[in-house]
Design a protein around this motif. Sequence first.
Motif, PDB file in Angstrom:
ATOM      1  N   ARG A  21       0.833  -1.211   0.000  1.00 36.06           N
ATOM      2  CA  ARG A  21       0.000   0.000   0.000  1.00 36.06           C
ATOM      3  C   ARG A  21       0.866   1.258   0.000  1.00 36.06           C
ATOM      4  NH1 ARG A  21      -4.958  -1.461   4.165  1.00 36.06           N
ATOM      5  NH2 ARG A  21      -6.027  -2.865   2.719  1.00 36.06           N
ATOM      6  N   TYR A  22       1.923   1.240   0.800  1.00 40.55           N
ATOM      7  CA  TYR A  22       2.858   2.368   0.841  1.00 40.55           C
ATOM      8  C   TYR A  22       3.410   2.629  -0.558  1.00 40.55           C
ATOM      9  CZ  TYR A  22       7.052   5.051   2.069  1.00 40.55           C
ATOM     10  OH  TYR A  22       8.036   6.011   2.144  1.00 40.55           O
ATOM     11  N   THR A  23       3.801   1.563  -1.231  1.00 39.55           N
ATOM     12  CA  THR A  23       4.378   1.680  -2.569  1.00 39.55           C
ATOM     13  C   THR A  23       3.385   2.316  -3.541  1.00 39.55           C
ATOM     14  OG1 THR A  23       5.809  -0.210  -2.146  1.00 39.55           O
ATOM     15  CG2 THR A  23       5.424   0.368  -4.445  1.00 39.55           C
ATOM     16  N   PHE A  24       2.141   1.876  -3.482  1.00 38.30           N
ATOM     17  CA  PHE A  24       1.124   2.465  -4.355  1.00 38.30           C
ATOM     18  C   PHE A  24       0.871   3.928  -4.008  1.00 38.30           C
ATOM     19  CE2 PHE A  24      -0.107  -1.975  -5.433  1.00 38.30           C
ATOM     20  CZ  PHE A  24       0.025  -1.854  -6.810  1.00 38.30           C
ATOM     21  N   CYS A  25       0.889   4.258  -2.722  1.00 37.73           N
ATOM     22  CA  CYS A  25       0.737   5.668  -2.325  1.00 37.73           C
ATOM     23  C   CYS A  25       1.913   6.501  -2.832  1.00 37.73           C
ATOM     24  CB  CYS A  25       0.612   5.792  -0.810  1.00 37.73           C
ATOM     25  SG  CYS A  25      -0.976   5.238  -0.183  1.00 37.73           S
ATOM     26  N   TYR A  26       3.099   5.945  -2.768  1.00 41.07           N
ATOM     27  CA  TYR A  26       4.298   6.622  -3.263  1.00 41.07           C
ATOM     28  C   TYR A  26       4.155   6.938  -4.746  1.00 41.07           C
ATOM     29  CZ  TYR A  26       9.360   7.399  -3.912  1.00 41.07           C
ATOM     30  OH  TYR A  26      10.589   7.930  -4.204  1.00 41.07           O
ATOM     31  N   LEU A  27       3.684   5.959  -5.511  1.00 40.37           N
ATOM     32  CA  LEU A  27       3.498   6.164  -6.949  1.00 40.37           C
ATOM     33  C   LEU A  27       2.354   7.150  -7.225  1.00 40.37           C
ATOM     34  CD1 LEU A  27       4.108   2.529  -8.235  1.00 40.37           C
ATOM     35  CD2 LEU A  27       5.590   4.523  -8.555  1.00 40.37           C
ATOM     36  N   ALA A  28       1.292   7.080  -6.433  1.00 46.39           N
ATOM     37  CA  ALA A  28       0.185   8.037  -6.587  1.00 46.39           C
ATOM     38  C   ALA A  28       0.679   9.447  -6.302  1.00 46.39           C
ATOM     39  CB  ALA A  28      -0.973   7.664  -5.668  1.00 46.39           C
ATOM     40  N   TRP A  29       1.529   9.598  -5.294  1.00 45.72           N
ATOM     41  CA  TRP A  29       2.110  10.899  -4.972  1.00 45.72           C
ATOM     42  C   TRP A  29       2.952  11.408  -6.149  1.00 45.72           C
ATOM     43  CZ3 TRP A  29       1.001  14.075  -1.026  1.00 45.72           C
ATOM     44  CH2 TRP A  29       1.820  15.191  -0.838  1.00 45.72           C
ATOM     45  N   ALA A  30       3.707  10.505  -6.760  1.00 45.16           N
ATOM     46  CA  ALA A  30       4.526  10.882  -7.918  1.00 45.16           C
ATOM     47  C   ALA A  30       3.644  11.359  -9.074  1.00 45.16           C
ATOM     48  CB  ALA A  30       5.389   9.701  -8.364  1.00 45.16           C
ATOM     49  N   ILE A  31       2.518  10.705  -9.278  1.00 47.70           N
ATOM     50  CA  ILE A  31       1.583  11.140 -10.329  1.00 47.70           C
ATOM     51  C   ILE A  31       1.039  12.527  -9.996  1.00 47.70           C
ATOM     52  CG2 ILE A  31      -0.672  10.661 -11.386  1.00 47.70           C
ATOM     53  CD1 ILE A  31       0.095   7.619 -11.076  1.00 47.70           C
ATOM     54  N   LEU A  32       0.723  12.757  -8.726  1.00 51.48           N
ATOM     55  CA  LEU A  32       0.263  14.086  -8.294  1.00 51.48           C
ATOM     56  C   LEU A  32       1.349  15.123  -8.528  1.00 51.48           C
ATOM     57  CD1 LEU A  32      -1.798  15.954  -6.846  1.00 51.48           C
ATOM     58  CD2 LEU A  32      -0.691  15.274  -4.700  1.00 51.48           C
ATOM     59  N   GLU A  33       2.588  14.809  -8.139  1.00 54.34           N
ATOM     60  CA  GLU A  33       3.702  15.735  -8.354  1.00 54.34           C
ATOM     61  C   GLU A  33       3.851  16.072  -9.842  1.00 54.34           C
ATOM     62  OE1 GLU A  33       7.020  15.019  -4.888  1.00 54.34           O
ATOM     63  OE2 GLU A  33       6.929  13.523  -6.492  1.00 54.34           O
ATOM     64  N   LYS A  34       3.770  15.057 -10.678  1.00 54.36           N
ATOM     65  CA  LYS A  34       3.908  15.294 -12.124  1.00 54.36           C
ATOM     66  C   LYS A  34       2.780  16.190 -12.621  1.00 54.36           C
ATOM     67  CE  LYS A  34       4.244  13.309 -16.646  1.00 54.36           C
ATOM     68  NZ  LYS A  34       5.524  13.230 -17.272  1.00 54.36           N
ATOM     69  N   SER A  35       1.553  15.931 -12.171  1.00 54.27           N
ATOM     70  CA  SER A  35       0.415  16.737 -12.630  1.00 54.27           C
ATOM     71  C   SER A  35       0.512  18.187 -12.151  1.00 54.27           C
ATOM     72  CB  SER A  35      -0.906  16.114 -12.186  1.00 54.27           C
ATOM     73  OG  SER A  35      -1.062  16.211 -10.790  1.00 54.27           O
ATOM     74  N   LEU A  36       1.222  18.403 -11.048  1.00 47.77           N
ATOM     75  CA  LEU A  36       1.427  19.766 -10.533  1.00 47.77           C
ATOM     76  C   LEU A  36       2.663  20.440 -11.135  1.00 47.77           C
ATOM     77  CD1 LEU A  36       0.568  19.158  -6.758  1.00 47.77           C
ATOM     78  CD2 LEU A  36      -0.858  20.297  -8.490  1.00 47.77           C
TER      79      LEU A  36
END
Length: 164
Positions: A21-36
Motif C-alpha cells: 500500500r505504501y508503494t502504491f501511495c508513493y506512486l500516486a504521490w509521484a503522479i500528483l507531483e507530475k500533474s502539478l
Amino acid sequence: MQNYTLHTMKKFAIEIKWGIRYTFCYLAWAILEKSLGIYGENMSFYMLSSLLFYLFAALIYTLALKEKKTHYFNGSMDWKQGCATGLYMTIVIALLMPLTQASLHELIAPEFFENMIKASKDKTSAATYFNLKSYIIQSIFFALSIGMVISAIVAYFVQTKKTK
C-alpha cells in the motif's frame, strides 16, 4: 516445510500488505507531483513536495501498526513489537523500491532526471547523482533509514500504555 512457510507468511501478512500500500501511495504521490509540474516548471517545489509525502508515510505506518496491534497482538502491543512491525514493513518497502523507482522514472516521469540535471548548477555532479541506478540505491537506503525513524516514533504513540 509448506506449513512453516504459510505460518511465516501469515505472521507478516500485515507488514506485506501495508508495504505494498505504501508503494502504491508513493506512486500516486509521484503522479500528483507530475500533474502539478513538480518534475518540470515547478521543480523548485520538489524538495517541499518530497518532505510532505512523509506526512502520508507516517499515516500509513500508523494504520499498519494499529492493525497489527489489533489483529495480531490482540490489542496489546509494546514499543519493541511496534518497532519490529515497522522494521518488517520497511524491509518490504525497500525491496519494492527498485521496481517503484523504475516505474516512476521510466513510465510516470521519464523527464525527471533530465530536468533535474538542467536545473543543477554543477551538471557533471548532477549527472552522477540524477540517474536511475543512483536513485534506486538511494531510495533503498533512504527507505530503510526513514522507515526505522518513522517506525520508532509511531510505535511510541501506538503502543499499549502501561497503567499504574
